[in-house]
Motif scaffolding. Structure first.
Motif, mmCIF file in Angstrom:
data_model
loop_
_atom_site.group_PDB
_atom_site.id
_atom_site.type_symbol
_atom_site.label_atom_id
_atom_site.label_comp_id
_atom_site.label_asym_id
_atom_site.label_seq_id
_atom_site.Cartn_x
_atom_site.Cartn_y
_atom_site.Cartn_z
ATOM 1 N N VAL A 54 86.252 -58.368 48.712
ATOM 2 C CA VAL A 54 85.807 -59.758 48.776
ATOM 3 C C VAL A 54 86.036 -60.412 47.413
ATOM 4 O O VAL A 54 86.101 -59.723 46.388
ATOM 5 C CB VAL A 54 84.310 -59.859 49.152
ATOM 6 N N ILE A 89 84.041 -62.294 45.775
ATOM 7 C CA ILE A 89 82.801 -62.574 45.053
ATOM 8 C C ILE A 89 82.300 -61.331 44.344
ATOM 9 O O ILE A 89 82.591 -60.202 44.749
ATOM 10 C CB ILE A 89 81.713 -63.112 46.001
ATOM 11 N N PHE A 138 85.358 -70.856 41.388
ATOM 12 C CA PHE A 138 85.512 -71.306 42.767
ATOM 13 C C PHE A 138 85.652 -72.821 42.808
ATOM 14 O O PHE A 138 84.899 -73.544 42.152
ATOM 15 C CB PHE A 138 84.310 -70.868 43.609
ATOM 16 N N GLN A 163 84.593 -74.155 48.311
ATOM 17 C CA GLN A 163 84.137 -72.775 48.155
ATOM 18 C C GLN A 163 82.689 -72.737 47.667
ATOM 19 O O GLN A 163 82.290 -71.848 46.903
ATOM 20 C CB GLN A 163 85.051 -72.031 47.178
ATOM 21 N N GLU A 173 81.018 -69.452 48.532
ATOM 22 C CA GLU A 173 81.422 -68.344 47.664
ATOM 23 C C GLU A 173 80.602 -68.358 46.370
ATOM 24 O O GLU A 173 80.132 -67.316 45.915
ATOM 25 C CB GLU A 173 82.923 -68.434 47.338
ATOM 26 N N GLU A 177 77.911 -65.516 45.242
ATOM 27 C CA GLU A 177 78.051 -64.819 43.958
ATOM 28 C C GLU A 177 76.870 -65.066 43.053
ATOM 29 O O GLU A 177 76.388 -64.173 42.366
ATOM 30 C CB GLU A 177 79.339 -65.232 43.253
ATOM 31 N N TYR A 208 78.727 -61.881 53.335
ATOM 32 C CA TYR A 208 79.991 -62.594 53.151
ATOM 33 C C TYR A 208 81.072 -62.053 54.080
ATOM 34 O O TYR A 208 81.966 -62.800 54.508
ATOM 35 C CB TYR A 208 80.445 -62.491 51.698
#
Length: 351
Positions: free
Chosen positions: A21, A23, A159, A163, A166, A170, A280
């Motif tokens: 992923v 993140i 990002f 996003q 995301e 994170e 996610y």
């Protein structure tokens, strides 16, 4: 058949546990949900401005004549006057978010994709796209100090626009607060390592900045002058929602737009990075999604809440991403709604 089902189950478990992923979630323990923000319907009467002209007038700036300015998802920047006449001013070719009106007639724009822009006489000029060798990833909001300095935020260098989730998953310190000097063309970093620094406002007398750290549910104060110059401290913490843009009315109130109330399911995952990594990997329709809920706060210069304004019923104007006080009215911007909003201040703040 059992072997097939077991194989599918093992593949699914492996996917949820191991699939790469983008993140890198960080652990953070959020404060408990605060008391004192009882639901009300003070924002039920928001009227729409420029409805249907375009989607997502995220921020709003208002001039002395009551003309409201904003930018749309398709890149257009427009204005709507007191008579309701809508005029396109320019198209940035990106995603205009925060706007600030300068005394010389220029419109400064924080464009999530294009950087810090200036529009004058319909012409779009790119003023800044990086600082200290690091390009802006998510230029978000902008304000102008009394001395002409332009302050703005880069919500995330990692990002970009679109996003948001995301960045939320994170929960990293990828944001910066910046200053652009129109006289020299220099861009300097005022604060770094912030968790999605979103809205920005120059405070009383130009002495400090107020910056929303959306994913930490707080507004920070960054001192620009005096003995505290350079100091970064909380202005108001443990907010009941996700602070988006922040504005100062010039004398006694800071307006904080809340994208939505906090979601307990998200708070529960914040101390556990592995849970957010797993989430996610799920299909996006299974991710947490905020409710349609108008939410804004008026905060005194002492950091204490004066006004708690909400509504989540039929015809709700949401999400609110900007609140601007002008004269006897409050104006609202929204990242997703196809109109600006407006309500009489007295109607929204009466007991």
């Amino acid at each position: 058949m059992k072997k097939i089902l077991l194989g599918v189950l093992l593949v699914l478990v492996a996917y949820l546990a191991l699939w790469p992923v983008p993140i890198d979630p960080k652990s953070w323990t959020p404060p408990a949900l605060p008391d004192g923000y009882a639901y009300n319907e003070k924002l039920k009467g928001i009227q729409r401005l420029a409805e249907g002209f375009g989607v997502g007038p995220e921020a709003v700036a208002v001039d002395m004549n009551g003309t409201a300015y904003s930018g749309l998802l398709d890149g257009r920047v427009f204005k709507v006057d007191m008579a309701g006449t809508v005029t396109e001013i320019a198209n940035t070719g990106g995603r205009p978010l925060g706007l600030a009106l300068a005394p010389d007639g220029a419109i400064w724009v924080a464009d999530a994709k294009a950087g810090l822009l200036k529009i004058i006489n319909g012409k779009v000029e790119v003023m800044s796209t990086e600082a200290e060798g690091l390009k802006f990833g998510f230029t978000d909001d902008v304000d102008i100090a009394p001395d002409g300095a332009v302050y703005f935020t880069d919500a995330s260098s990692k990002f970009g626009f679109g996003q948001h989730m995301e960045e939320a998953f994170e929960h990293g310190a990828n944001g910066r607060v910046l200053k652009f000097d129109p006289k020299t063309g220099a861009t300097t970093v005022i604060a770094r390592d912030m968790v999605f620094p979103n809205g920005i406002a120059v405070g009383y007398g130009g002495d400090y900045l107020l910056v929303n750290e959306t994913l930490k549910y707080r507004v920070m104060r960054i001192w620009l002058k005096g003995a505290n110059a350079g100091k970064v401290e909380p202005f108001i913490e443990n907010l009941p929602g996700y602070p988006d843009n922040v504005t100062y009315n010039g004398f006694d109130t800071v307006w904080v737009a809340l994208f939505s109330p906090r979601m307990t399911v998200i708070d529960a995952t914040l101390p556990y990075p592995w849970m957010r990594t797993l989430t996610y990997r799920l299909p996006e329709f299974l991710w947490p999604h905020p409710p349609a809920h108008s939410f804004a706060l008026g905060v005194g210069l002492d950091g204490k809440v004066k006004y708690n304004l909400q509504y989540k019923g039929e015809g709700v104007y949401a999400p609110i991403t900007s609140v601007r006080q002008s004269g006897d009215s409050l104006y609202f911007g929204s990242l997703m709604y196809p109109a600006l909003g407006k309500i009489r201040l007295a109607d929204a703040t009466s007991p």
